[in-house]
Scaffold this active site. Structure first.
Site, PDB file in Angstrom:
ATOM      1  N   GLU A 193       0.847  -1.196   0.000  1.00 35.50           N
ATOM      2  CA  GLU A 193       0.000   0.000   0.000  1.00 35.50           C
ATOM      3  C   GLU A 193       0.876   1.237   0.000  1.00 35.50           C
ATOM      4  O   GLU A 193       2.093   1.151   0.173  1.00 35.50           O
ATOM      5  CB  GLU A 193      -0.941  -0.008   1.208  1.00 35.50           C
ATOM      6  N   HIS A 227      -3.433   4.186   7.994  1.00 28.28           N
ATOM      7  CA  HIS A 227      -2.766   4.180   9.286  1.00 28.28           C
ATOM      8  C   HIS A 227      -1.417   4.881   9.236  1.00 28.28           C
ATOM      9  O   HIS A 227      -1.040   5.493   8.243  1.00 28.28           O
ATOM     10  CB  HIS A 227      -2.616   2.751   9.796  1.00 28.28           C
TER      11      HIS A 227
END
Length: 294
Positions: A212, A250
């Site tokens: 990611e 995150h």
């Protein structure tokens, strides 16, 4: 075979007496994992559904032969729990807890490297790992994973860890081990660690890698693949449509200076002859093509 854990793994749960630790610990046991102990200094001598509770990890290791710890306690206590597990004699510490302070992560990561080099840390903020049919440690639903290989999976994203497993199962493709490394800034186990282990595992014949945006882990993995991995690798990178300059997800998903973008990661992996899917489903389709040629 599998990497890191198998049917002989014995797990002590730090936090088994809490609601989440008990829920997932019992699910893992129902799956077939050897959940042999829990720890809670205030409840030593009791049990959770037949699993004995000890005051410390060292006590649990001595009494049961546990060689893996799974940490399911609040973030503020994770630093102490990790050090207790390392001192207690386990070989692998799996930290499920999210929200662990970055300074604590950096401290125990470096402490393990310097004082306990034989202890592997997975996480924090990860779903754990599963060797289908052998052991499931963490929060992955066991029924979405097909056993029997030949694919190893490593993923930064928790949710996409599950989707990768299910995409393969839908295509009747088994998995040797699936490792969710988590996406915090200081992960205990990296893509490279898992790629190296899969390269050495004779039953893993291909690898699916889920990355990611943010950081440089995927670019570093691409360099490692080009130099060291002989098995086919298929990848998917989440975040291709993320708005430029915007922090997504995150703490590990931070893009800076044009580095860490999904496209940069995809380009680096493509240069290492990794086949790239534009979606998790497409990555699964590509893997099915790869497996058909093995």
């Amino acid at each position: 075979m599998s990497i890191f854990v198998d049917e002989n793994t014995k797990v002590v749960y730090q936090g088994l007496t809490g609601s989440q630790g008990r829920y997932y610990g019992m699910l893992n046991r129902d799956y077939g994992t050897q959940v042999v102990a829990g720890t809670n200094p205030k409840k030593a001598g009791t049990d959770v559904e037949g699993v004995p509770i000890f005051a410390t990890v060292a006590d649990a290791v001595e009494a049961t032969g546990a060689n893996v710890s799974c940490v399911f306690i609040p973030a503020a206590g994770v630093r102490s729990a990790v050090l207790e597990a390392a001192e207690g004699g386990v070989e692998l510490i799996v930290v499920i807890t999210e929200g662990v302070p970055m300074h604590d992560e950096a401290y125990f990561y470096n402490k393990l490297k310097s004082d306990y080099p034989g202890v592997r840390l997975l996480g924090p903020n990860c779903p754990g790992l599963i060797s289908p049919g052998k052991a499931n440690i963490g929060i992955t639903a066991g029924h979405i994973a097909k056993e029997g290989g030949p694919v190893g999976i490593v993923s930064r994203s928790g949710t996409l860890t599950y989707q990768a497993l299910y995409e393969l199962k839908q295509k009747d493709i088994g998995c040797t081990t699936c490792v969710g490394i988590g996406g915090d800034p200081v992960p205990g186990t990296s893509f490279i660690d898992c790629l190296a282990a899969f390269e050495q595992d004779p039953e893993t014949e291909a690898v699916m890698m889920i990355g990611e945006i943010g950081g440089s882990a995927e670019e570093e993995a691409a360099e490692f693949i080009a130099a060291n991995v002989t098995k086919p690798v298929v990848a998917y990178i989440a975040g291709l449509t993320a708005p430029p300059g915007k922090k997504m997800g995150h703490a590990g998903a931070i893009v800076s200076g044009g580095k860490g973008t999904a496209q940069a990661k995809m380009d680096a992996l493509a240069d290492a002859n990794v086949r790239i899917g534009q979606s998790p489903s497409e990555a699964g389709d590509i893997m099915a093509e790869v497996v058909a040629t093995l």
